[in-house]
Design a protein around this motif. Structure first.
Motif, PDB file in Angstrom:
ATOM      1  N   PRO A 223     -11.096  -5.219  -3.121  1.00 49.91           N
ATOM      2  CA  PRO A 223     -11.048  -4.666  -2.049  1.00 49.91           C
ATOM      3  C   PRO A 223     -10.854  -2.851  -2.095  1.00 49.91           C
ATOM      4  O   PRO A 223     -11.042  -2.307  -1.516  1.00 49.91           O
ATOM      5  N   TYR A 224     -10.417  -2.727  -3.697  1.00 47.57           N
ATOM      6  CA  TYR A 224     -10.113  -0.790  -3.907  1.00 47.57           C
ATOM      7  C   TYR A 224     -11.130  -0.435  -4.438  1.00 47.57           C
ATOM      8  O   TYR A 224     -11.193   0.431  -3.700  1.00 47.57           O
ATOM      9  N   LEU A 225     -12.065  -0.884  -5.090  1.00 51.30           N
ATOM     10  CA  LEU A 225     -13.391  -0.830  -5.481  1.00 51.30           C
ATOM     11  C   LEU A 225     -14.013  -1.025  -3.807  1.00 51.30           C
ATOM     12  O   LEU A 225     -14.665  -0.427  -4.482  1.00 51.30           O
ATOM     13  N   GLN A 226     -14.130  -2.190  -3.247  1.00 54.21           N
ATOM     14  CA  GLN A 226     -15.122  -1.890  -1.627  1.00 54.21           C
ATOM     15  C   GLN A 226     -14.865  -0.802  -0.960  1.00 54.21           C
ATOM     16  O   GLN A 226     -14.873   0.155  -0.185  1.00 54.21           O
ATOM     17  N   PRO A 264      -2.620  -1.622   2.006  1.00 50.15           N
ATOM     18  CA  PRO A 264      -1.682  -2.104   1.164  1.00 50.15           C
ATOM     19  C   PRO A 264      -1.410  -2.648  -0.310  1.00 50.15           C
ATOM     20  O   PRO A 264      -2.018  -2.867  -0.570  1.00 50.15           O
ATOM     21  N   ASP A 265      -1.032  -2.535  -0.765  1.00 52.56           N
ATOM     22  CA  ASP A 265      -0.536  -2.878  -2.317  1.00 52.56           C
ATOM     23  C   ASP A 265      -0.649  -4.097  -2.029  1.00 52.56           C
ATOM     24  O   ASP A 265       1.140  -4.680  -2.381  1.00 52.56           O
ATOM     25  N   MET A 266      -1.699  -5.217  -2.813  1.00 53.02           N
ATOM     26  CA  MET A 266      -1.521  -6.420  -3.071  1.00 53.02           C
ATOM     27  C   MET A 266      -0.760  -7.647  -4.048  1.00 53.02           C
ATOM     28  O   MET A 266       0.040  -7.970  -3.967  1.00 53.02           O
ATOM     29  N   ILE A 267      -0.328  -6.553  -5.058  1.00 54.82           N
ATOM     30  CA  ILE A 267       0.605  -6.597  -6.039  1.00 54.82           C
ATOM     31  C   ILE A 267       2.185  -5.765  -5.617  1.00 54.82           C
ATOM     32  O   ILE A 267       2.969  -7.498  -5.873  1.00 54.82           O
ATOM     33  N   GLU A 268       2.090  -5.099  -4.834  1.00 54.60           N
ATOM     34  CA  GLU A 268       3.715  -5.431  -4.344  1.00 54.60           C
ATOM     35  C   GLU A 268       4.465  -6.776  -3.355  1.00 54.60           C
ATOM     36  O   GLU A 268       4.807  -7.077  -2.802  1.00 54.60           O
ATOM     37  N   ILE A 269       2.791  -7.074  -2.671  1.00 52.17           N
ATOM     38  CA  ILE A 269       2.934  -7.847  -1.801  1.00 52.17           C
ATOM     39  C   ILE A 269       3.377  -9.389  -2.394  1.00 52.17           C
ATOM     40  O   ILE A 269       4.019 -10.059  -2.016  1.00 52.17           O
ATOM     41  N   GLY A 270       2.334  -9.674  -3.471  1.00 51.86           N
ATOM     42  CA  GLY A 270       2.858 -10.876  -4.118  1.00 51.86           C
ATOM     43  C   GLY A 270       4.004 -10.983  -4.978  1.00 51.86           C
ATOM     44  O   GLY A 270       4.863 -11.938  -5.109  1.00 51.86           O
ATOM     45  N   SER A 271       4.634  -9.671  -5.446  1.00 49.94           N
ATOM     46  CA  SER A 271       6.133  -9.402  -6.410  1.00 49.94           C
ATOM     47  C   SER A 271       6.931  -9.282  -4.691  1.00 49.94           C
ATOM     48  O   SER A 271       8.346 -10.097  -5.456  1.00 49.94           O
ATOM     49  N   PHE A 272       7.056  -9.350  -3.867  1.00 53.15           N
ATOM     50  CA  PHE A 272       7.798  -9.789  -2.477  1.00 53.15           C
ATOM     51  C   PHE A 272       8.006 -10.894  -2.429  1.00 53.15           C
ATOM     52  O   PHE A 272       9.384 -11.605  -1.980  1.00 53.15           O
ATOM     53  N   ILE A 273       7.280 -11.853  -1.839  1.00 50.82           N
ATOM     54  CA  ILE A 273       7.077 -13.158  -2.364  1.00 50.82           C
ATOM     55  C   ILE A 273       7.708 -14.000  -3.535  1.00 50.82           C
ATOM     56  O   ILE A 273       8.295 -14.367  -3.066  1.00 50.82           O
ATOM     57  N   THR A 284      10.653 -10.692   5.699  1.00 48.30           N
ATOM     58  CA  THR A 284       9.357 -10.182   6.122  1.00 48.30           C
ATOM     59  C   THR A 284       8.278  -9.355   4.960  1.00 48.30           C
ATOM     60  O   THR A 284       9.186  -8.197   5.443  1.00 48.30           O
ATOM     61  N   ILE A 285       7.543  -9.141   5.054  1.00 51.37           N
ATOM     62  CA  ILE A 285       6.849  -8.453   4.576  1.00 51.37           C
ATOM     63  C   ILE A 285       5.927  -8.529   5.759  1.00 51.37           C
ATOM     64  O   ILE A 285       4.742  -8.941   5.773  1.00 51.37           O
ATOM     65  N   LYS A 286       5.733  -6.190   5.797  1.00 47.80           N
ATOM     66  CA  LYS A 286       5.199  -5.703   7.487  1.00 47.80           C
ATOM     67  C   LYS A 286       3.794  -5.623   6.601  1.00 47.80           C
ATOM     68  O   LYS A 286       3.488  -4.760   5.712  1.00 47.80           O
ATOM     69  N   ASP A 287       2.537  -5.244   7.802  1.00 42.95           N
ATOM     70  CA  ASP A 287       1.359  -4.804   7.852  1.00 42.95           C
ATOM     71  C   ASP A 287       1.029  -5.326   6.043  1.00 42.95           C
ATOM     72  O   ASP A 287       0.140  -3.968   5.646  1.00 42.95           O
ATOM     73  N   VAL A 288       0.369  -6.428   5.888  1.00 37.16           N
ATOM     74  CA  VAL A 288      -0.100  -6.335   4.750  1.00 37.16           C
ATOM     75  C   VAL A 288      -1.788  -6.191   3.957  1.00 37.16           C
ATOM     76  O   VAL A 288      -1.967  -6.760   3.536  1.00 37.16           O
ATOM     77  N   SER A 289      -2.514  -6.325   5.521  1.00 39.49           N
ATOM     78  CA  SER A 289      -3.763  -6.708   5.576  1.00 39.49           C
ATOM     79  C   SER A 289      -3.940  -7.805   4.823  1.00 39.49           C
ATOM     80  O   SER A 289      -4.673  -7.698   3.455  1.00 39.49           O
ATOM     81  N   VAL A 290      -4.102  -8.803   5.751  1.00 41.49           N
ATOM     82  CA  VAL A 290      -4.055  -9.914   5.453  1.00 41.49           C
ATOM     83  C   VAL A 290      -5.550 -10.792   5.015  1.00 41.49           C
ATOM     84  O   VAL A 290      -5.900 -10.992   3.799  1.00 41.49           O
ATOM     85  N   GLU A 291      -6.795  -9.782   5.991  1.00 41.29           N
ATOM     86  CA  GLU A 291      -8.338  -9.921   5.352  1.00 41.29           C
ATOM     87  C   GLU A 291      -8.911 -10.026   3.883  1.00 41.29           C
ATOM     88  O   GLU A 291      -9.385 -10.755   3.130  1.00 41.29           O
ATOM     89  N   ASN A 292      -7.644  -8.650   3.065  1.00 41.52           N
ATOM     90  CA  ASN A 292      -8.008  -8.324   2.157  1.00 41.52           C
ATOM     91  C   ASN A 292      -6.702  -8.737   0.708  1.00 41.52           C
ATOM     92  O   ASN A 292      -6.822  -7.801  -0.456  1.00 41.52           O
ATOM     93  N   LEU A 293      -6.685 -10.050   1.071  1.00 44.01           N
ATOM     94  CA  LEU A 293      -5.172 -10.450  -0.059  1.00 44.01           C
ATOM     95  C   LEU A 293      -6.212 -11.712  -0.699  1.00 44.01           C
ATOM     96  O   LEU A 293      -5.130 -12.101  -2.032  1.00 44.01           O
ATOM     97  N   GLY A 311       0.081 -12.444  12.689  1.00 44.83           N
ATOM     98  CA  GLY A 311      -0.591 -11.576  12.799  1.00 44.83           C
ATOM     99  C   GLY A 311      -1.031 -11.032  11.585  1.00 44.83           C
ATOM    100  O   GLY A 311      -1.444 -11.638  10.593  1.00 44.83           O
ATOM    101  N   ASP A 312      -0.424  -9.775  10.602  1.00 39.61           N
ATOM    102  CA  ASP A 312      -1.017  -9.465   9.592  1.00 39.61           C
ATOM    103  C   ASP A 312       0.450  -8.726   8.562  1.00 39.61           C
ATOM    104  O   ASP A 312       0.839  -7.874   7.137  1.00 39.61           O
ATOM    105  N   ASP A 313       1.414  -9.216   9.259  1.00 38.94           N
ATOM    106  CA  ASP A 313       2.927  -9.807   8.699  1.00 38.94           C
ATOM    107  C   ASP A 313       2.877 -11.050   7.596  1.00 38.94           C
ATOM    108  O   ASP A 313       2.400 -11.941   8.132  1.00 38.94           O
ATOM    109  N   ILE A 314       3.908 -11.467   6.580  1.00 37.73           N
ATOM    110  CA  ILE A 314       3.239 -12.328   5.922  1.00 37.73           C
ATOM    111  C   ILE A 314       5.551 -12.511   5.919  1.00 37.73           C
ATOM    112  O   ILE A 314       6.369 -11.889   5.588  1.00 37.73           O
ATOM    113  N   HIS A 315       5.503 -13.924   6.888  1.00 38.57           N
ATOM    114  CA  HIS A 315       7.111 -14.101   6.599  1.00 38.57           C
ATOM    115  C   HIS A 315       7.474 -15.565   5.349  1.00 38.57           C
ATOM    116  O   HIS A 315       6.662 -16.579   5.793  1.00 38.57           O
TER     117      HIS A 315
END
Length: 461
Positions: A223-226, A264-273, A284-293, A311-315
């Protein structure tokens, strides 16, 4: 005493102004972590580190202003912006996460200076400055870049790609410096010898202003290259095939200014999970851009972690137990890294530490870097049941929370291992000390302050 220090730190933080650079820049520091506390609340991931390094480099491809938003305030990003300032670019820090870069008057000779060589070799992202400067000025210099000590990270993909487009390079073995020159880059067919994200980024930026058409096969498609390709197209580039491993680029003469917002940083999101699972926390991890995970959420679900996507949050709800799935035929679950759309190697350390308190066993197969699993000795000292099979594979036998890890003193060897050790410390019984935390600061913005807001007991010394 711990609570008093935390209160003083919060009061000091509230006095800082919005346009202050917050990322700690000292190489000396440690975290003192009191483990065993459940966390709760909401957290917003920072802007993507790996995207920001590509995007910042691309601002050198035009003399027009480029506005960047959602920048993470971390060491590596700030160091790269400092390199641009040294080169003569005007870097206007509008606030902590926003800046405007105007690369109108660049002094390419500065790349030969001792200051540039010293600073550039400390950040691997500096390699992506080569293509923009080659295109605009016909020459560039690169000291052998640093970064995480996670195994061999060769530059062949960058060098061969640029050479195919018409660049000449020489290597000074005494000074460890690469010098690049060109009379003008020309489009070409390039079959990348490996799916390198930064290598693809360099070649894409070079081809965007090269004369004629370029075809890049076996290109990275993260996604970052995109995001980089989309930004360049907004600037006037002509790139087709975005999101695939086959890119066609029609070179243009010049590029203009634009605005760009980091994902949003996908590595941070995975770290918080992983953090939520290990500490039994409700986060709850807010505004994660689910479509890019990509497959990141599914991979953690295979480890038994419940994820509620709203929505765009992960609980991530608090779980007393999480059970690693087996394959359909009953075989031991294996998690391995692969180029996108496979599972990102930057989350392998997080998966390994998360598996420590799972029910069941998992084989962690780190294919891409041979030194990334060497931090497991610290986890074993904490009480984890891990068998390091070889430099690339480790089997984790989950404790199922029957016994907590114990706090110890340790040191952060790289960004991702450092945060993995921090997660382990937060879940452990007793107090841990983590040294060399500048490695964590390179990739995670104000991680201690943000986790304290969730209830973590962390002191930065």
């Amino acid at each position: 005493m711990l609570n008093q220090i935390q209160q003083q730190q919060r009061q000091s933080a509230n006095q800082l102004t919005a346009n202050t650079t917050f990322a700690p820049m000292t190489d000396n520091g440690r975290f003192i972590v009191e483990g065993g506390h459940q966390l709760a609340g909401e957290i917003v991931p920072q802007g993507a580190k790996n995207e920001a390094l590509q995007i910042i480099s691309a601002t050198l491809m035009t003399d027009q202003p480029v506005l960047l938003t959602n920048l993470p305030d971390i060491r590596d990003v700030n160091k790269l912006l400092d390199l641009l300032t040294g080169l003569g670019a005007e870097v206007e820090r509008i606030d902590r996460h926003t800046c405007r870069v105007t690369a109108k008057n660049i002094d390419v000779a500065y790349m030969q200076s001792a200051d540039y060589v010293r600073d550039a070799q400390h950040i691997r992202g500096s390699v992506m400055l080569i293509a923009p400067l080659l295109n605009r000025y016909g020459r560039a210099t690169l000291p052998k870049p640093g970064g995480d000590k996670i195994g061999r990270r060769r530059l062949d993909t960058h060098l061969l790609g640029l050479q195919t487009l018409g660049a000449d390079f020489k290597y000074d073995a005494e000074r460890f410096i690469y010098s690049f020159t060109t009379d003008g880059l020309k489009g070409a067919y390039i079959h990348m010898d490996e799916i390198s994200v930064t290598g693809t980024a360099n070649v894409v930026m070079a081809a965007a202003l090269a004369e004629g058409e370029s075809t890049i096969y076996n290109a990275a498609c993260e996604p970052y290259l995109q995001q980089l390709c989309k930004m360049l197209n907004r600037m006037g580039a002509k790139i087709e095939g975005i999101g695939s491993n086959l890119l066609k680029i029609q070179g243009v003469e010049t590029l203009g200014g634009t605005e760009h917002r980091m994902l949003p940083d996908m590595i941070e999101i995975g770290s918080f999970i992983g953090l939520a699972a290990m500490t039994g926390s409700d986060i709850t991890i807010k505004d994660v851009s689910v479509e890019n995970l990509g497959i990141i959420p599914r991979t953690f679900e295979r480890m038994g972690i419940q994820l509620n996507i709203n929505g765009d949050d992960i609980h991530v709800p608090a779980q007393d137990h999480y059970e690693i799935q087996s394959f359909i035929d009953g075989g031991l679950m294996t998690i391995y890294d692969a180029p996108w759309p496979g599972f990102t190697p930057d989350l392998m350390s997080i998966c390994l530490v998360t598996a420590i308190q799972a029910r069941g066993s998992v084989l962690i197969h780190q294919k891409m870097f041979e030194s990334r699993l060497f931090f497991v000795d610290k986890l074993i000292d904490m009480g984890a049941q891990i068998i390091l099979c070889d430099p690339h594979r480790a089997t984790v036998i989950g404790l199922d929370k029957r016994a907590p890890l114990r706090g110890i003193s340790m040191s952060s060897p790289d960004i991702r291992a450092g945060v993995s050790l921090l997660i382990a410390a937060l879940s452990a019984e007793g107090t841990s000390q983590i040294d060399n935390i500048h490695q964590i600061d390179r990739g995670y913005q104000d991680i201690d302050g943000r986790l304290r807001a969730l209830g973590a007991k962390i002191i930065r010394e």
